[in-house]
Design a protein around this motif. Sequence first.
Motif, PDB file in Angstrom:
ATOM      1  N   LEU A 288       0.841  -1.193   0.000  1.00 29.80           N
ATOM      2  CA  LEU A 288       0.000   0.000   0.000  1.00 29.80           C
ATOM      3  C   LEU A 288       0.883   1.253   0.000  1.00 29.80           C
ATOM      4  CD1 LEU A 288      -2.894   1.032  -0.052  1.00 29.80           C
ATOM      5  CD2 LEU A 288      -2.873   1.037   2.441  1.00 29.80           C
ATOM      6  N   HIS A 289       1.451   1.549  -1.169  1.00 30.07           N
ATOM      7  CA  HIS A 289       2.232   2.776  -1.352  1.00 30.07           C
ATOM      8  C   HIS A 289       1.284   3.842  -1.895  1.00 30.07           C
ATOM      9  CE1 HIS A 289       2.243   1.591  -5.573  1.00 30.07           C
ATOM     10  NE2 HIS A 289       2.711   0.410  -5.187  1.00 30.07           N
TER      11      HIS A 289
ATOM     12  N   GLU B  58      -0.698   3.034  -5.145  1.00 36.82           N
ATOM     13  CA  GLU B  58      -1.665   1.949  -4.963  1.00 36.82           C
ATOM     14  C   GLU B  58      -2.907   2.460  -4.236  1.00 36.82           C
ATOM     15  OE1 GLU B  58      -3.566  -1.637  -5.328  1.00 36.82           O
ATOM     16  OE2 GLU B  58      -1.850  -0.840  -6.430  1.00 36.82           O
ATOM     17  N   LEU B  59      -2.733   3.350  -3.268  1.00 38.50           N
ATOM     18  CA  LEU B  59      -3.885   3.941  -2.593  1.00 38.50           C
ATOM     19  C   LEU B  59      -4.712   4.771  -3.581  1.00 38.50           C
ATOM     20  CD1 LEU B  59      -5.442   4.432   0.077  1.00 38.50           C
ATOM     21  CD2 LEU B  59      -4.006   6.465   0.381  1.00 38.50           C
ATOM     22  N   VAL B  60      -4.052   5.552  -4.431  1.00 41.80           N
ATOM     23  CA  VAL B  60      -4.756   6.337  -5.450  1.00 41.80           C
ATOM     24  C   VAL B  60      -5.537   5.404  -6.378  1.00 41.80           C
ATOM     25  CG1 VAL B  60      -4.431   7.786  -7.511  1.00 41.80           C
ATOM     26  CG2 VAL B  60      -3.212   8.323  -5.391  1.00 41.80           C
TER      27      VAL B  60
ATOM     28  N   SER C 216       1.859  10.938  -4.580  1.00 42.11           N
ATOM     29  CA  SER C 216       0.511  11.141  -5.095  1.00 42.11           C
ATOM     30  C   SER C 216      -0.536  10.860  -4.032  1.00 42.11           C
ATOM     31  CB  SER C 216       0.264  10.247  -6.320  1.00 42.11           C
ATOM     32  OG  SER C 216       0.392   8.885  -5.972  1.00 42.11           O
ATOM     33  N   GLY C 217      -1.697  11.427  -4.260  1.00 41.99           N
ATOM     34  CA  GLY C 217      -2.851  11.225  -3.400  1.00 41.99           C
ATOM     35  C   GLY C 217      -4.099  11.513  -4.210  1.00 41.99           C
ATOM     36  N   VAL C 218      -5.240  11.532  -3.545  1.00 39.39           N
ATOM     37  CA  VAL C 218      -6.496  11.850  -4.238  1.00 39.39           C
ATOM     38  C   VAL C 218      -7.274  12.866  -3.406  1.00 39.39           C
ATOM     39  CG1 VAL C 218      -7.802   9.880  -3.296  1.00 39.39           C
ATOM     40  CG2 VAL C 218      -8.480  10.876  -5.455  1.00 39.39           C
ATOM     41  N   TYR C 219      -7.773  13.899  -4.099  1.00 44.28           N
ATOM     42  CA  TYR C 219      -8.557  14.928  -3.420  1.00 44.28           C
ATOM     43  C   TYR C 219      -9.995  14.450  -3.295  1.00 44.28           C
ATOM     44  CZ  TYR C 219     -10.594  19.293  -1.985  1.00 44.28           C
ATOM     45  OH  TYR C 219     -11.252  20.246  -1.272  1.00 44.28           O
ATOM     46  N   LEU C 220     -10.510  14.498  -2.078  1.00 46.58           N
ATOM     47  CA  LEU C 220     -11.884  14.103  -1.827  1.00 46.58           C
ATOM     48  C   LEU C 220     -12.623  15.240  -1.128  1.00 46.58           C
ATOM     49  CD1 LEU C 220     -11.186  10.466  -0.603  1.00 46.58           C
ATOM     50  CD2 LEU C 220     -12.038  11.174  -2.858  1.00 46.58           C
TER      51      LEU C 220
ATOM     52  N   HIS D 223      -3.752  10.255   1.245  1.00 44.50           N
ATOM     53  CA  HIS D 223      -2.465   9.763   0.751  1.00 44.50           C
ATOM     54  C   HIS D 223      -1.810   8.929   1.835  1.00 44.50           C
ATOM     55  CE1 HIS D 223       0.349  12.741   2.803  1.00 44.50           C
ATOM     56  NE2 HIS D 223      -0.846  13.255   3.066  1.00 44.50           N
ATOM     57  N   THR D 224      -0.720   8.284   1.467  1.00 46.65           N
ATOM     58  CA  THR D 224       0.016   7.483   2.435  1.00 46.65           C
ATOM     59  C   THR D 224       1.506   7.688   2.232  1.00 46.65           C
ATOM     60  OG1 THR D 224       0.342   5.262   3.366  1.00 46.65           O
ATOM     61  CG2 THR D 224       0.017   5.384   0.986  1.00 46.65           C
ATOM     62  N   ASP D 225       2.226   7.780   3.331  1.00 48.90           N
ATOM     63  CA  ASP D 225       3.684   7.855   3.270  1.00 48.90           C
ATOM     64  C   ASP D 225       4.255   7.210   4.522  1.00 48.90           C
ATOM     65  OD1 ASP D 225       3.280   9.813   5.222  1.00 48.90           O
ATOM     66  OD2 ASP D 225       4.086  11.447   4.043  1.00 48.90           O
ATOM     67  N   ASP D 226       5.535   7.035   4.508  1.00 45.88           N
ATOM     68  CA  ASP D 226       6.234   6.438   5.634  1.00 45.88           C
ATOM     69  C   ASP D 226       6.794   7.577   6.486  1.00 45.88           C
ATOM     70  OD1 ASP D 226       7.392   4.441   7.184  1.00 45.88           O
ATOM     71  OD2 ASP D 226       9.235   4.419   6.006  1.00 45.88           O
ATOM     72  N   PRO D 227       6.551   7.669   7.727  1.00 42.84           N
ATOM     73  CA  PRO D 227       6.029   6.667   8.654  1.00 42.84           C
ATOM     74  C   PRO D 227       4.563   6.854   9.027  1.00 42.84           C
ATOM     75  CG  PRO D 227       7.047   8.398   9.933  1.00 42.84           C
ATOM     76  CD  PRO D 227       7.152   8.801   8.464  1.00 42.84           C
ATOM     77  N   HIS D 228       3.835   7.764   8.379  1.00 44.46           N
ATOM     78  CA  HIS D 228       2.484   8.141   8.818  1.00 44.46           C
ATOM     79  C   HIS D 228       1.385   7.166   8.429  1.00 44.46           C
ATOM     80  CE1 HIS D 228       4.912  11.846   8.483  1.00 44.46           C
ATOM     81  NE2 HIS D 228       4.444  11.999   9.698  1.00 44.46           N
TER      82      HIS D 228
END
Length: 134
Positions: free
Chosen positions: A20-21, A24-26, A92-96, A105-110
Amino acid sequence: MTPAAFISANIGKPYSYTGLHCWELVRRAQHDIFGRALPVIIEHPRSKVGIARLMQRRDKHSGWHRVEAPIHGAVVFMTRHGHGPERAAIHSGVYLAVDTGGILHTDDPHGVVFESLAELRTRNWVVSGFYIPD
């Protein structure tokens, strides 16, 4: 699935370099919320240069429409503060448009988070563009 339900189902999940990088979340959000199929990334570059090259491929595909402001469902490409928005995206992420609106979005370590544009800036992210995929 509703955007709120998708956020609830994914918030707090850990980031995974090969699972789940951010892209992949997008992909999952675009599929589950909007019914859009985005390509799977089979490469997993570790360097920011490699990630930037991979993300630049979006410009070679038809069907991406750049929009000037965040709109519901837009894919958000980001870079780090100090690099300037014209620099290549590495995230990358997605605006909702949930609550007051934000970027999932997702990143390390959050792990997976839903943040406003202001919160992104405090974490050193700069939006380099909003895109709507066909």
